[in-house]
Write an enzyme that holds these catalytic residues in place. Structure first.
Site, PDB file in Angstrom:
ATOM      1  CG  ASP A  16      -2.642   0.640   1.267  1.00  0.00           C
ATOM      2  OD1 ASP A  16      -1.834   0.789   0.080  1.00  0.00           O
ATOM      3  OD2 ASP A  16      -2.676   1.231   2.302  1.00  0.00           O
ATOM      4  N   GLY A  17       0.483   2.254  -0.762  1.00  0.00           N
ATOM      5  CA  GLY A  17       1.102   3.205  -0.532  1.00  0.00           C
ATOM      6  C   GLY A  17       1.307   4.066  -1.851  1.00  0.00           C
ATOM      7  CG  ASN A  18       1.909   1.752  -5.424  1.00  0.00           C
ATOM      8  OD1 ASN A  18       2.811   0.904  -4.674  1.00  0.00           O
ATOM      9  ND2 ASN A  18       1.668   0.352  -6.248  1.00  0.00           N
ATOM     10  CD1 TRP A  21       7.287   6.791  -2.818  1.00  0.00           C
ATOM     11  CD2 TRP A  21       6.886   7.178  -5.041  1.00  0.00           C
ATOM     12  NE1 TRP A  21       7.941   6.414  -3.597  1.00  0.00           N
ATOM     13  CE2 TRP A  21       8.495   7.141  -4.664  1.00  0.00           C
ATOM     14  CE3 TRP A  21       6.141   7.254  -6.198  1.00  0.00           C
ATOM     15  CZ2 TRP A  21       9.831   7.279  -6.044  1.00  0.00           C
ATOM     16  CZ3 TRP A  21       7.267   7.892  -7.015  1.00  0.00           C
ATOM     17  CH2 TRP A  21       8.501   7.603  -7.480  1.00  0.00           C
ATOM     18  CG  HIS A  33       0.143   2.029  -9.204  1.00  0.00           C
ATOM     19  ND1 HIS A  33      -0.731   1.377  -8.077  1.00  0.00           N
ATOM     20  CD2 HIS A  33      -1.170   2.673  -9.949  1.00  0.00           C
ATOM     21  CE1 HIS A  33      -1.301   2.024  -7.797  1.00  0.00           C
ATOM     22  NE2 HIS A  33      -2.219   2.863  -8.690  1.00  0.00           N
ATOM     23  CG  LEU A 127       9.404 -17.337  -3.763  1.00  0.00           C
ATOM     24  CD1 LEU A 127       9.040 -17.779  -2.031  1.00  0.00           C
ATOM     25  CD2 LEU A 127       9.828 -16.094  -3.711  1.00  0.00           C
ATOM     26  CB  SER A 192      -7.700  -3.871   3.192  1.00  0.00           C
ATOM     27  OG  SER A 192      -7.430  -2.679   3.235  1.00  0.00           O
ATOM     28  CD  GLU A 203       2.949 -12.827  15.884  1.00  0.00           C
ATOM     29  OE1 GLU A 203       2.962 -11.734  16.017  1.00  0.00           O
ATOM     30  OE2 GLU A 203       2.791 -14.273  16.017  1.00  0.00           O
TER      31      GLU A 203
END
Ligand code: IPE
Ligand code: IPE
Ligand code: MG
Length: 237
Positions: A16-18, A21, A33, A127, A192, A203
């Site tokens: 979050d926060g694009n 920014w 983004h 991964l 959200s 956690e």
């Protein structure tokens, strides 16, 4: 690093926060983004380096369809170009791409790009990179409830046979372990609609950093924070 907890097996991130920014710099939100993609690259590399087995990234929520059309279109275009451009590097690193969410609303083009990346990387096992796209935890639970109702109506299972394992097995995350650590950047302290069932004993960590500024050091900090946590799962020490 404190050795109380081993490495988290599964780290999930609400990126979050694009927008903020970009806005702080007088730039269009899309620039945020774009920069966010760099953070994705760095984070995948960090996860591989630390031996994390599963990394889930919340990239587009079902509620995000409610954003202005040009932002949504920009994001769709970005998903296509990114998965196509990054697939060779992911293959090289042994990263398997998986998608969770309701893909039926995506255009044919977006779906094709996503499926190609999933197919191309399906043999990778270092991964698992799970992209949550058009994801909503409540929709996932509704979908699971329907699946189990259908099986029950068909006589394949009895209502009494439905337990936590069957419910978990009907979710999009059926074969993915629950997240050990959920990180949300930008200082917002909410989930959200992200992994509500799976987050039961995760956690949580809410750093202030905006997603485009989330780099290697922040990932290391998240792991250090996790290592300090005392996970009790309702029991006594
Ligand atoms: C997260 O950044 C990316 C998506 C939700 C697609 P935002 O776009 O939510 O950025 P802010 O919260 O407006 O800063
Ligand atoms: C959550 O961020 C979804 C993603 C990061 C993809 P939002 O920015 O959409 O969430 P709210 O609206 O602040 O809760
Ligand atoms: Mg946001």
């Amino acid at each position: 690093m404190d050795e109380r907890n081993p490495m988290p097996r599964h780290v999930a991130i609400i990126m979050d926060g694009n927008g903020r920014w970009a806005e702080m710099r007088g730039l269009p939100r899309h620039e945020g983004h774009l920069r966010g993609v760099e953070s994705v690259r760095t984070t995948v590399r960090s996860a591989v380096r630390h031996g994390v087995r599963c990394l889930t990234l919340y990239a587009f929520s079902t509620e995000n369809w409610g954003r202005p059309a040009d932002e949504v279109e920009g994001l769709m275009e970005l998903f296509c170009t990114c998965v196509a451009a990054e697939t060779p590097e992911l293959l090289r690193q042994g990263v398997r791409i998986r998608m969770i969410g309701d893909r039926s609303r995506f255009s044919e083009k977006v779906r094709r790009h996503l499926e190609q990346a999933e197919r191309a990387t399906e043999a990778c096992d270092r991964l698992t990179l799970v992209l949550a796209l058009d994801y909503s935890a409540r929709s996932e639970l509704v979908h699971a409830a329907r699946t189990l109702a259908r099986r029950t109506a068909a006589g394949a299972i009895t209502p009494e046979a439905i337990d936590e394992r069957t419910v978990a097995g009907a979710l999009w995350t059926a074969d993915i372990p629950d997240p050990d650590l959920i990180v949300r950047t930008s200082g917002e302290q909410r989930l959200s609609n992200f992994l509500l069932w799976q987050a039961a004993y995760a956690e949580l960590w809410f750093p202030e950093v905006l997603w485009p500024d989330f780099g290697e050091e922040e990932f290391d900090r998240a792991l250090a924070e996790y290592a300090r946590r005392d996970r009790r799962f309702g029991r006594l020490k």
